[in-house]
Design a protein around this motif. Structure first.
Motif, PDB file in Angstrom:
ATOM      1  N   ILE A 475       8.479  11.002  -3.951  1.00 29.03           N
ATOM      2  CA  ILE A 475       8.225   9.564  -4.061  1.00 29.03           C
ATOM      3  C   ILE A 475       6.723   9.303  -3.993  1.00 29.03           C
ATOM      4  CG2 ILE A 475      10.444   8.964  -3.030  1.00 29.03           C
ATOM      5  CD1 ILE A 475       8.964   8.199  -0.460  1.00 29.03           C
ATOM      6  N   THR A 476       6.300   8.263  -4.664  1.00 29.77           N
ATOM      7  CA  THR A 476       4.920   7.783  -4.604  1.00 29.77           C
ATOM      8  C   THR A 476       4.942   6.391  -3.992  1.00 29.77           C
ATOM      9  OG1 THR A 476       4.275   9.042  -6.572  1.00 29.77           O
ATOM     10  CG2 THR A 476       2.880   7.175  -5.948  1.00 29.77           C
ATOM     11  N   LEU A 477       4.207   6.216  -2.898  1.00 29.20           N
ATOM     12  CA  LEU A 477       4.281   4.978  -2.112  1.00 29.20           C
ATOM     13  C   LEU A 477       3.150   4.014  -2.465  1.00 29.20           C
ATOM     14  CD1 LEU A 477       5.111   6.695   1.264  1.00 29.20           C
ATOM     15  CD2 LEU A 477       6.589   5.033   0.126  1.00 29.20           C
ATOM     16  N   LEU A 478       3.502   2.739  -2.548  1.00 31.36           N
ATOM     17  CA  LEU A 478       2.536   1.685  -2.834  1.00 31.36           C
ATOM     18  C   LEU A 478       2.673   0.607  -1.757  1.00 31.36           C
ATOM     19  CD1 LEU A 478       0.571   1.076  -5.321  1.00 31.36           C
ATOM     20  CD2 LEU A 478       2.213  -0.729  -5.870  1.00 31.36           C
ATOM     21  N   ASN A 479       1.561   0.180  -1.197  1.00 29.30           N
ATOM     22  CA  ASN A 479       1.606  -0.837  -0.156  1.00 29.30           C
ATOM     23  C   ASN A 479       1.877  -2.221  -0.748  1.00 29.30           C
ATOM     24  OD1 ASN A 479       1.130  -2.108   2.457  1.00 29.30           O
ATOM     25  ND2 ASN A 479      -0.754  -2.872   1.522  1.00 29.30           N
ATOM     26  N   LEU A 480       2.878  -2.909  -0.209  1.00 33.58           N
ATOM     27  CA  LEU A 480       3.145  -4.303  -0.549  1.00 33.58           C
ATOM     28  C   LEU A 480       2.950  -5.219   0.646  1.00 33.58           C
ATOM     29  CD1 LEU A 480       6.397  -4.089  -2.741  1.00 33.58           C
ATOM     30  CD2 LEU A 480       4.020  -4.210  -3.487  1.00 33.58           C
ATOM     31  N   GLN A 481       2.563  -4.649   1.771  1.00 32.63           N
ATOM     32  CA  GLN A 481       2.447  -5.423   3.004  1.00 32.63           C
ATOM     33  C   GLN A 481       1.140  -6.201   3.035  1.00 32.63           C
ATOM     34  OE1 GLN A 481       4.741  -5.666   5.779  1.00 32.63           O
ATOM     35  NE2 GLN A 481       3.333  -7.382   5.948  1.00 32.63           N
ATOM     36  N   TYR A 482       1.242  -7.528   3.113  1.00 33.36           N
ATOM     37  CA  TYR A 482       0.039  -8.349   3.207  1.00 33.36           C
ATOM     38  C   TYR A 482      -0.407  -8.418   4.656  1.00 33.36           C
ATOM     39  CZ  TYR A 482       4.006 -11.528   3.839  1.00 33.36           C
ATOM     40  OH  TYR A 482       5.201 -12.088   4.220  1.00 33.36           O
ATOM     41  N   GLY A 483      -1.633  -8.855   4.863  1.00 37.06           N
ATOM     42  CA  GLY A 483      -2.168  -8.946   6.214  1.00 37.06           C
ATOM     43  C   GLY A 483      -3.009  -7.721   6.552  1.00 37.06           C
ATOM     44  N   ASP A 484      -3.244  -7.527   7.829  1.00 38.24           N
ATOM     45  CA  ASP A 484      -4.084  -6.434   8.323  1.00 38.24           C
ATOM     46  C   ASP A 484      -3.259  -5.143   8.391  1.00 38.24           C
ATOM     47  OD1 ASP A 484      -5.970  -4.848   9.481  1.00 38.24           O
ATOM     48  OD2 ASP A 484      -5.966  -5.851  11.424  1.00 38.24           O
ATOM     49  N   VAL A 485      -3.495  -4.239   7.465  1.00 39.97           N
ATOM     50  CA  VAL A 485      -2.681  -3.016   7.385  1.00 39.97           C
ATOM     51  C   VAL A 485      -3.522  -1.738   7.390  1.00 39.97           C
ATOM     52  CG1 VAL A 485      -0.834  -4.185   6.142  1.00 39.97           C
ATOM     53  CG2 VAL A 485      -2.669  -3.092   4.846  1.00 39.97           C
ATOM     54  N   GLU A 486      -4.834  -1.871   7.414  1.00 40.16           N
ATOM     55  CA  GLU A 486      -5.695  -0.696   7.248  1.00 40.16           C
ATOM     56  C   GLU A 486      -5.418   0.369   8.312  1.00 40.16           C
ATOM     57  OE1 GLU A 486      -7.470  -0.179   4.651  1.00 40.16           O
ATOM     58  OE2 GLU A 486      -6.862  -2.137   3.895  1.00 40.16           O
ATOM     59  N   GLU A 487      -5.186  -0.052   9.547  1.00 42.48           N
ATOM     60  CA  GLU A 487      -4.939   0.914  10.620  1.00 42.48           C
ATOM     61  C   GLU A 487      -3.652   1.694  10.366  1.00 42.48           C
ATOM     62  OE1 GLU A 487      -4.114   0.886  15.457  1.00 42.48           O
ATOM     63  OE2 GLU A 487      -5.282  -0.744  14.539  1.00 42.48           O
ATOM     64  N   ASP A 488      -2.600   1.001   9.937  1.00 41.05           N
ATOM     65  CA  ASP A 488      -1.327   1.679   9.660  1.00 41.05           C
ATOM     66  C   ASP A 488      -1.447   2.620   8.466  1.00 41.05           C
ATOM     67  OD1 ASP A 488       0.087   0.520  11.754  1.00 41.05           O
ATOM     68  OD2 ASP A 488       0.696  -1.210  10.557  1.00 41.05           O
ATOM     69  N   LEU A 489      -2.152   2.202   7.428  1.00 43.80           N
ATOM     70  CA  LEU A 489      -2.304   3.066   6.251  1.00 43.80           C
ATOM     71  C   LEU A 489      -3.104   4.320   6.607  1.00 43.80           C
ATOM     72  CD1 LEU A 489      -3.006   0.511   3.361  1.00 43.80           C
ATOM     73  CD2 LEU A 489      -0.825   1.377   4.216  1.00 43.80           C
ATOM     74  N   ALA A 490      -4.148   4.149   7.423  1.00 39.83           N
ATOM     75  CA  ALA A 490      -4.939   5.306   7.844  1.00 39.83           C
ATOM     76  C   ALA A 490      -4.108   6.246   8.716  1.00 39.83           C
ATOM     77  CB  ALA A 490      -6.177   4.840   8.598  1.00 39.83           C
ATOM     78  N   ARG A 491      -3.267   5.664   9.557  1.00 39.48           N
ATOM     79  CA  ARG A 491      -2.413   6.490  10.417  1.00 39.48           C
ATOM     80  C   ARG A 491      -1.415   7.286   9.600  1.00 39.48           C
ATOM     81  NH1 ARG A 491       2.060   4.314  14.714  1.00 39.48           N
ATOM     82  NH2 ARG A 491       2.560   6.322  15.654  1.00 39.48           N
ATOM     83  N   ALA A 492      -0.851   6.663   8.581  1.00 39.76           N
ATOM     84  CA  ALA A 492       0.110   7.365   7.729  1.00 39.76           C
ATOM     85  C   ALA A 492      -0.530   8.588   7.088  1.00 39.76           C
ATOM     86  CB  ALA A 492       0.639   6.421   6.650  1.00 39.76           C
ATOM     87  N   GLU A 493      -1.770   8.432   6.664  1.00 42.60           N
ATOM     88  CA  GLU A 493      -2.435   9.555   5.990  1.00 42.60           C
ATOM     89  C   GLU A 493      -2.859  10.628   6.993  1.00 42.60           C
ATOM     90  OE1 GLU A 493      -5.514  10.201   2.290  1.00 42.60           O
ATOM     91  OE2 GLU A 493      -5.349   8.216   3.235  1.00 42.60           O
TER      92      GLU A 493
END
Length: 599
Positions: A475-493
């Motif tokens: 699967i290839t994931l694309l963020n659809l979550q609006y708002g402050d998400v940078e911390e979660d995206l960095a954590r996922a990586e």
């Protein structure tokens, strides 16, 4: 003090102030007349005793829902002594009841300046600040109150409620537990403890404490209301309805009745009793219901009982409640157009960000933006642009009323996917952009709400719980979550080894037309039932939706979402069990990825 005019005080922007019974920890308070008189000087006591009889009647009227009459009596007392702490305090209580919360604070402040040693004024200030969502201010005033009256049970219950609403669940529990130890037969304390637990996400344990409250006082309406809420959260609609019935039998105020009827309406709908559910759901428009949107529209309102009343008329349909609700209720638009017929006209007032999508979907209709504002803790909405156009409109209705007319059974819902039309050019654009990300199933991801209050958190899974889904191969994931998400995206990586791509050149909060097109272009969208999920499904996109419970009013007693044939729902065995639905979503994704690879 400036001159007071009663007509100015009573020129209210809404019909009544509404107390939140869904959490129901707050306790009604008022001035302690005996204490106020004792603190007065000997010269003032005679006058105060005379005024007190007037003011006692005013408080009684205010607490029984007659704020205007209470304010008139308080004005009589202020005519006798404009600087009286007691009279200013009671005027604040009356204005609070009328919904004039900011003005009530002014009178409480005048009362406090006249009598800074009155603990009751601090409590009144706290309660009004609480209603205005000024939680730290409310906490400060209540702590002053409790320093002046240590061990006061009403103050303790209210402080626990404010701590709860700030997410300080452990502190609220400890405060109540200590007080219950000293007062084990005080039913309101057990009710308040249950409410802290239910808002923290433990409805099963909360129900135990509500039942203890009801053992002590079987006629305690608020505990029956809260027990009904707990039953609903664990998916037992029948038990919820029974508890709401008992709550309504015991309730004595219009406000309590409105909140309880609204809860029962949702339980009826969740149980699949659509006829009674939609009929009772009309209470959401009652000004006595605390969360009612107050519409300033000077037209007769269609109640949804008889579609024949629409034939040949110029009708205005106005979006209501949240963004997701506006999208979902558009499901009935074709039915409304058919009921009006070629001799009439449908006009729509919607959220401004939805205009491009709605206009494309219904190009023959007049569709304009409504205007909304929050005044004194209440939501107001107007739709002048579609009402005053010529010819003038005959009727109006909030969108949800059409469900009562056209969605009386599951069979009445359209079977075909999508009732809104995404921009084909934008869909093609996003399909091309997604193709550049490489192979695999293209999956959009959501995981929270923009408004993550302490009360709302229990309905959303923590980002960590998505890990087994995000780590799925293929699967290839694309963020659809609006708002402050940078911390979660960095954590996922960093921690999960998973890259969640950010879509370029789109504002996920404001560009809803683009979000709908992106949802349509993706193979599947994952997440809770927020506005983006509604948009995706409304244009026919596929979504796998995680919910905290098997029950839910929008399911209407079914296993899915009748509004959206392309949505699949996943829930845990118990409230707050997120591991089970995540495992099921991962399996569903694996199947979809395998199909995509084979194709």
């Amino acid at each position: 003090m400036p001159e007071l005019k009663l007509e100015d005080l009573l020129a209210q922007p809404e019909e009544a102030a509404k107390r939140d019974l869904a959490d129901a920890a707050a306790v009604d308070t008022g001035p302690d007349f005996k204490s106020a008189i004792e603190r007065a000087s000997p010269a003032e006591r005679k006058k105060l005793r005379k005024m007190a009889e007037i003011l006692k009647r005013a408080v009684k009227l205010a607490h029984s829902g007659h704020g205007a009459q209470a304010a008139k009596l308080a004005m009589r007392a202020l005519d006798l002594d404009p600087e009286s702490a007691l009279a200013n305090h009671v005027m604040g209580v009356a204005l609070d009841e009328l919904g004039r919360l900011s003005l009530a604070l002014d009178f409480y402040e005048r009362a406090l300046n006249a009598d800074p040693n009155s603990p009751d004024i601090y409590q009144s200030l706290a309660m009004t600040a609480w209603k205005l969502d000024m939680l730290p201010v409310a906490e400060k005033f209540l702590r002053i109150f409790l320093r002046m009256q240590p061990g006061n049970i009403d103050g303790t219950i209210n402080l626990a409620g404010i701590l709860r609403d700030q997410g300080q669940f452990d502190n609220a529990v400890e405060l109540l537990r200590t007080t219950i130890y000293a007062n084990p037969e005080h039913y309101d304390l057990w009710n308040a403890l249950g409410t802290v637990l239910i808002e923290s996400g433990d409805p099963v344990q909360a129900a135990t404490f509500y039942q203890e409250s009801l053992r002590i006082n079987p006629e305690f309406a608020r505990a029956w209301n809260n027990l009904a809420y707990a039953h609903d959260l664990v998916g037992d609609s029948r038990a919820s309805i029974d508890a709401f019935d008992k709550a309504l039998d015991a309730a004595t105020s219009r406000k309590d009745h409105a909140i309880m009827r609204h809860g029962r309406a949702l339980s009826y709908l969740g149980a699949g009793d659509l006829e009674r559910g939609w009929a009772e759901y009309a209470v959401r428009l009652d000004p006595d219901y605390k969360d009612a949107t107050l519409f300033e529209i000077s037209l007769p309102r269609w109640d949804g009982t008889d579609p024949a009343q629409l034939k040949g008329k110029t009708v205005v349909m106005v979006g209501e409640q949240g963004l997701g609700d506006e999208v979902m209720f558009m499901n009935t638009t074709r039915d409304v157009i058919d009921a009006i017929g070629p001799e009439g006209e449908l006009r729509i007032a919607c959220e401004k960000r939805l205009l491009p999508l709605f206009r494309r979907s219904f190009p023959d209709l007049m569709i304009e933006a409504h205007a909304s504002a929050r005044v004194e803790g209440r939501d107001w909405r107007v739709a002048e642009s579609v009402i005053k156009d010529k010819p003038p409109a005959d009727l109006w209705f909030p969108m949800g009323n059409a469900a009562r007319a056209f969605r009386q059974s599951l069979e009445a819902f359209p079977a075909e996917p999508g009732f809104l039309t995404a921009d084909p050019e934008q869909v093609a654009h996003w399909q091309a952009e997604l193709a550049r990300l490489g192979g695999g199933l293209k999956v959009g991801l959501l995981w929270k709400s923009l408004k993550m209050t302490a009360k709302r958190q229990k309905y959303f899974s923590a980002f960590e719980t998505w890990r087994p889904v995000l780590e799925m191969p293929g699967i290839t994931l694309l963020n659809l979550q609006y708002g402050d998400v940078e911390e979660d995206l960095a954590r996922a990586e960093k921690d999960f080894g998973v890259k969640i791509h950010q879509p370029a050149d789109i504002d996920l909060k404001m560009d809803l037309d683009g979000v709908a097109a992106l949802g349509k272009a993706l193979d599947v969208t994952l997440g809770p039932m927020n506005a983006t999920a509604n948009l995706t499904c409304a244009v026919g996109g596929e979504a796998l939706i995680v919910t905290p419970t098997a029950q839910g009013w929008s399911k209407l007693g079914s296993d899915g979402l009748p509004w959206y044939p392309t949505a699949r729902l996943f829930h845990g065995a118990t409230f707050g069990d997120w591991a089970t639905p995540m495992k099921a979503i991962a399996a569903a994704l694996a199947g979809r990825a395998k199909q995509a690879k084979a194709a």
